[in-house]
Write a protein that holds these residues in place. Structure first.
Motif, mmCIF file in Angstrom:
data_model
loop_
_atom_site.group_PDB
_atom_site.id
_atom_site.type_symbol
_atom_site.label_atom_id
_atom_site.label_comp_id
_atom_site.label_asym_id
_atom_site.label_seq_id
_atom_site.Cartn_x
_atom_site.Cartn_y
_atom_site.Cartn_z
ATOM 1 N N GLY A 1 39.241 80.322 7.229
ATOM 2 C CA GLY A 1 39.156 80.042 5.791
ATOM 3 C C GLY A 1 38.390 81.245 5.187
ATOM 4 N N SER B 1 36.505 80.420 -1.687
ATOM 5 C CA SER B 1 37.183 79.192 -2.286
ATOM 6 C C SER B 1 36.893 78.153 -1.659
ATOM 7 C CB SER B 1 38.710 79.692 -2.584
ATOM 8 O OG SER B 1 38.965 80.147 -1.452
ATOM 9 N N GLN B 2 36.512 78.053 -0.660
ATOM 10 C CA GLN B 2 36.150 76.911 0.126
ATOM 11 C C GLN B 2 34.805 76.615 0.769
ATOM 12 O OE1 GLN B 2 39.376 78.473 2.905
ATOM 13 N NE2 GLN B 2 39.662 76.307 3.243
ATOM 14 N N ASP C 1 34.213 72.176 4.838
ATOM 15 C CA ASP C 1 35.881 71.821 4.866
ATOM 16 C C ASP C 1 36.617 72.872 5.634
ATOM 17 O OD1 ASP C 1 35.710 70.129 2.636
ATOM 18 O OD2 ASP C 1 35.977 71.618 1.091
ATOM 19 N N ILE C 2 36.133 73.940 5.806
ATOM 20 C CA ILE C 2 36.627 74.950 7.115
ATOM 21 C C ILE C 2 36.442 74.478 8.380
ATOM 22 C CG2 ILE C 2 36.341 77.270 7.849
ATOM 23 C CD1 ILE C 2 35.728 78.229 5.052
ATOM 24 N N SER D 1 38.596 71.864 9.290
ATOM 25 C CA SER D 1 40.304 71.875 8.886
ATOM 26 C C SER D 1 41.036 71.771 9.988
ATOM 27 C CB SER D 1 40.115 73.503 8.294
ATOM 28 O OG SER D 1 39.991 74.428 9.463
#
Length: 338
Positions: free
Chosen positions: A275, A279-280, A284-285, A288
């Protein structure tokens, strides 16, 4: 309390590793944040050196991205290395970023330097900073060895050694305990006969620690470096594969200078990008689809990624399927420490 939450986070990471979970309650610790991958030496054992097999773009991490990482991340390894590839003292904003990280609560921050730029101004700036640890990579006790390993047309053995000696003397004169100073040498065929001489020399001049670093083949991605290893280790390095799943996938991440997140410090070309922190979010990464799939393949012995398939360097240990579950007193969203 932060210390208790960190221990809880590690307990959930241990639990998931032993039990074979791929969606994690724990959050990652940041092992390294790459300040820059520019370098002013061509070291023979480094992918950024000679031969230079690093294909990714060169650059330095900007303040906005650095602050985003520091502000979002709850846990850092001890220490967190503000370094991956490159020479951190080439980063023009290094000391401002160290100051920001420490003021934001990063508990232990370290850099590794080749000491070519460890002149009086930088030495003073390091001692004035809140840096916790500095590793000085100085591969060779003698001129001919050092200059064969750390190749340069600009910096000589005598010049770099004088930089380190002056830095240690300045720290002693100021009676400072920090940063903790490590003098490191990689154990290779060219250096193995000088290890004791190296240790004695730098210990006598005030180094806090001497580190004989094991030679690595960068996860077996290339055979370009094996011939540099101590002769008695070469066969093992080429034939031995990891016996257990790689612990890195359950524990920590590395952030490249441009914000890309990779699972392993051996991934010099950032071939396994999980990731991008521009932007992340790291959260979240971490869980994922790509990360979960990678953990599953690693557990099942099906991880054939070029970075991983020949790796003998990955940390890991025998898993215990009956490993006890941590206590139930955790945040309701399931992220330890959140």
């Amino acid at each position: 309390m932060p210390a208790q939450r960190r221990l809880q986070n590690r307990a959930w990471a241990d639990y998931a590793y032993h039990r074979g979970e791929t969606v994690l309650r724990s959050v990652p610790e940041v092992f390294a944040i790459e300040s820059t991958n520019y370098c002013n030496l061509k070291c023979v054992m480094c992918p950024r050196g000679e031969p230079d097999i690093m294909d990714r773009a060169l650059g330095t991490m900007g303040d906005a991205l650095f602050r985003r990482i520091v502000d979002e991340t709850e846990y850092f390894t001890d220490p967190c290395w503000f370094h991956w590839f490159g020479e951190p003292l080439m980063h023009p904003g290094l000391f401002g970023q160290i100051e920001y990280a420490k003021s934001a609560g990063v508990p232990s921050l370290a850099i590794s330097t080749n000491a070519t730029l460890l002149h009086r101004n930088n030495a003073t700036a390091i001692l004035d900073s809140k840096l916790d640890r500095i590793m000085i990579a100085f591969d060779g006790a003698r001129k001919e060895t050092y200059e064969a390993v750390r190749k340069s047309s600009t910096f000589s053995f005598e010049q770099v050694r004088a930089n380190v000696e002056e830095f240690l003397a300045l720290k002693a004169a100021r009676r400072q305990r920090t940063p903790h100073v490590i003098l490191s040498i990689i154990v290779m065929e060219d250096t193995k006969a000088e290890l004791r001489e190296f240790g004695d020399y730098w210990k006598a001049r005030g180094a806090d620690e001497i580190l004989f670093k094991p030679f690595v083949t960068w996860a077996g991605q290339t055979t370009d470096f094996v011939h540099l290893a101590a002769s008695e280790e070469r066969d093992l390095l080429q034939s031995h594969l990891r016996a257990h799943p790689c612990r890195f996938l359950w524990e920590s991440v590395v952030v490249a200078w441009d914000g890309r997140v990779v699972p392993c410090c051996f991934d010099y070309n950032a071939t396994m990008v999980m990731g991008n922190l521009n932007s992340q979010s790291l959260g979240d990464i971490w869980n994922s689809e790509a990360y979960v799939r990678l953990r599953r393949e690693e557990l099942e012995g099906k991880n054939v990624q070029p970075l991983c398939r020949n790796c003998a360097d990955a940390p890991g240990f025998a898993r215990d399927p009956s490993f006890p579950r941590p206590d139930e007193d955790r945040p309701s969203d399931g992220l330890a420490g959140a």
